[in-house]
Design an enzyme around this catalytic site. Structure first.
Site, mmCIF file in Angstrom:
data_model
loop_
_atom_site.group_PDB
_atom_site.id
_atom_site.type_symbol
_atom_site.label_atom_id
_atom_site.label_comp_id
_atom_site.label_asym_id
_atom_site.label_seq_id
_atom_site.Cartn_x
_atom_site.Cartn_y
_atom_site.Cartn_z
ATOM 1 N N ASP A 83 0.844 -1.070 -0.074
ATOM 2 C CA ASP A 83 -0.096 0.110 -0.178
ATOM 3 C C ASP A 83 0.849 1.151 0.062
ATOM 4 O O ASP A 83 2.006 1.364 0.270
ATOM 5 C CB ASP A 83 -0.982 0.005 1.017
ATOM 6 N N LYS A 84 0.232 2.248 -0.259
ATOM 7 C CA LYS A 84 0.838 3.879 -0.353
ATOM 8 C C LYS A 84 -0.145 4.515 0.509
ATOM 9 O O LYS A 84 -1.384 4.570 0.325
ATOM 10 C CB LYS A 84 1.099 4.063 -1.906
ATOM 11 N N HIS A 85 0.417 5.486 1.200
ATOM 12 C CA HIS A 85 -0.379 6.540 1.709
ATOM 13 C C HIS A 85 0.359 7.952 1.436
ATOM 14 O O HIS A 85 1.266 8.089 1.539
ATOM 15 C CB HIS A 85 -0.577 6.486 3.123
ATOM 16 N N SER A 86 -0.471 9.018 1.401
ATOM 17 C CA SER A 86 -0.043 10.311 1.054
ATOM 18 C C SER A 86 -0.432 11.218 2.323
ATOM 19 O O SER A 86 -1.614 11.080 2.826
ATOM 20 C CB SER A 86 -0.632 10.958 -0.196
ATOM 21 N N THR A 123 -8.909 10.860 -1.170
ATOM 22 C CA THR A 123 -9.129 9.746 -2.132
ATOM 23 C C THR A 123 -10.589 9.339 -1.926
ATOM 24 O O THR A 123 -11.347 9.173 -3.084
ATOM 25 C CB THR A 123 -8.211 8.724 -2.032
ATOM 26 N N ARG A 171 -10.304 15.836 14.331
ATOM 27 C CA ARG A 171 -9.007 16.679 13.946
ATOM 28 C C ARG A 171 -9.239 17.527 12.724
ATOM 29 O O ARG A 171 -8.999 18.887 12.627
ATOM 30 C CB ARG A 171 -7.901 15.680 13.563
ATOM 31 N N SER A 186 -2.573 7.781 13.161
ATOM 32 C CA SER A 186 -3.722 7.888 12.200
ATOM 33 C C SER A 186 -3.379 6.998 10.929
ATOM 34 O O SER A 186 -4.015 5.974 10.721
ATOM 35 C CB SER A 186 -4.193 9.187 11.768
ATOM 36 N N LYS A 190 -4.376 2.500 10.265
ATOM 37 C CA LYS A 190 -5.112 1.704 9.464
ATOM 38 C C LYS A 190 -4.170 0.959 8.497
ATOM 39 O O LYS A 190 -4.555 -0.180 8.159
ATOM 40 C CB LYS A 190 -5.690 2.897 8.169
ATOM 41 N N LYS A 191 -3.183 1.251 8.303
ATOM 42 C CA LYS A 191 -2.132 0.354 7.606
ATOM 43 C C LYS A 191 -1.784 -0.777 8.231
ATOM 44 O O LYS A 191 -1.758 -1.968 7.533
ATOM 45 C CB LYS A 191 -0.977 1.113 7.026
#
Length: 446
Positions: A83-86, A123, A171, A186, A190-191
């Protein structure tokens, strides 16, 4: 029972919270025992006082334990779960392309994404503009889609890190977004709950990012890599530029259109793959392929990314994912039949000849909220049709009267205000600016 006000007071006064206190906070988030005001108060205390590395690890792990943790052994996927997160930006739709690209290269991507946070787009809000797309499927359906299709981009379900879902919403509307420990916990809760084998983090830096200063971006990237590694999740991070809109479109349905054009190589105007968007997507995808053992090095990984884009396989993966999650089967072939357009479309004329030398990118994100494309409060509805299309990039030469962008709005009054906002957010000068790199630094894991 631990009193919420005592936990808040200790953090307000600068104390390091014990694991039991952090556990009480997370339990209060999950059960509702902590009120909105109490959650906001502790979040603000953390913003001001910070957290130690040990506190951040405790917070992350407690939020993971607040819900279900996925395990993929039973699915016998035959490839790594990646996975990727920004951290978020304006016009950042990389996830929409990266998930199908990595799936087309042999990875499996259960991407748990968020809604818009502050001035940045989410997203999940982009995908919600697709008719029928289920942004919150059951865990069983998530498993099924990932196993059959290779990727699924969804929001947090009731089962995955539910404590984070509530904290995230608070937040967003209480100016407590910009905190390294809160962002780290945060993202990683999730990851880690998704049962990943590898993660690539995209930390945005610039005037359109939460990290406006290099030191903050570097600290956040290092925190995520360190905390993830300590929890057994191999992670790399890239710090990438967010001093201008990423791509040419800003707004939920508009960004889905741009993602489809990117994947298919089709565009009615301008290059289908805006160069900065292509570089960000390509580099993040390549890092993930290396991390998952799907390519020997970055050069080989970039070659695989280029191949699945040129062959159309990545576009097919996106189409299959959308249909598997309830969206139209022909979205990629006929996006105009499914993605709504705003009733008012107006050009933003350039006031003079020159070059675009700078963008106040955050202001463009705020202008999208004013158009109705983002939230002022957690429960606000979003108009997926509105936004800015064809935004001219930094460095572009323009002539007086030439469109700097096109405003898509629900009314003429909204369009007029957005035209003024966008024009004010762009700086024009007689000569071009120096070229800025997209990838600013890389933080490898251990």
């Amino acid at each position: 029972m631990m009193l919420a006000q005592e936990v808040i007071r200790r953090k307000r006064d600068g104390a390091a919270l014990e694991p039991a206190e952090i556990g009480a906070f997370v339990d209060g988030l999950t059960t509702g025992a902590w009120s909105e005001g109490q959650v906001a108060a502790l979040a603000m205390a953390i913003v001001w006082r910070g957290m130690t590395a040990a506190e951040t690890v405790s917070l992350t792990q407690a939020m993971v334990r607040s819900g279900q943790v996925l395990h993929w052994d039973a699915q016998a996927l035959g490839g790594p779960v990646l996975d990727k997160h920004s951290t978020g930006g304006v016009g950042d739709k990389v996830s929409l392309m990266l998930a199908p690209i990595v799936a087309a290269c042999g990875g499996f991507v259960p991407m748990v994404s968020g809604r818009g946070l502050g001035h940045t787009g989410g997203t999940l809000d982009k995908l919600a503009s697709i008719p029928g797309y289920d942004v919150a499927p059951s865990v069983d359906r998530l498993r099924q889609v990932v196993a059959q299709v290779g990727c699924a981009i969804i929001g947090q379900t009731a089962d995955l890190a539910p404590a984070d879902r509530r904290l995230y919403a608070v937040r967003d509307v209480t100016a407590t977004v910009e905190s390294v420990p809160l962002i780290t916990a945060s993202i990683l809760s999730k990851k880690l709950a998704a049962g990943l084998h590898g993660l690539v983090m995209d930390v945005k830096l610039g005037n359109g990012a939460f990290a406006a200063e290099p030191a903050f971006a570097r600290a956040l990237a290092q925190s995520i890599v360190d905390v993830a590694g300590g929890a057994g999740l191999p992670t790399r991070a890239l710090v990438t530029d967010m001093n201008s809109v990423l791509g040419r479109q800003v707004g939920n349905a508009l960004e889905v259109r741009e993602a489809i054009e990117f994947l298919t190589g089709r565009a009615s105007q301008a290059p289908a793959r805006e160069p900065r968007l292509l570089e960000a997507t390509r580099e993040l995808s390549a890092e993930l392929l290396c991390l998952g053992g799907l390519a020997a090095d970055l050069a080989a990984a970039r070659g695989r990314v280029d191949h699945v884009l040129a062959s159309g396989v990545a576009a097919e993966q996106f189409a299959r994912m959308v249909h598997a999650l309830g969206g139209p089967a022909d979205l990629v072939d006929r996006p105009g039949a499914h993605l709504s357009l705003a009733p008012v479309v107006r050009a933003v004329p350039a006031p003079r000849d020159g070059f675009i030398t700078a963008m106040a990118t955050r202001d463009i994100g705020l202008a999208l909220i004013e158009l109705g494309g983002g939230r002022r409060q957690a429960g606000d509805a979003i108009d997926p049709r509105v936004g800015f299309a064809g935004v001219q990039p930094v460095g572009a030469p323009v002539q007086a009267g030439e469109p700097l962008a096109w405003v898509h709005a629900a009314s003429n009054a909204k369009a007029e205000a957005a035209i003024r906002s966008l024009r004010d957010s762009l700086t024009l000068a007689d000569g071009p600016p120096p070229e800025a790199p997209v990838v600013l630094s890389r933080i490898p894991g251990d």
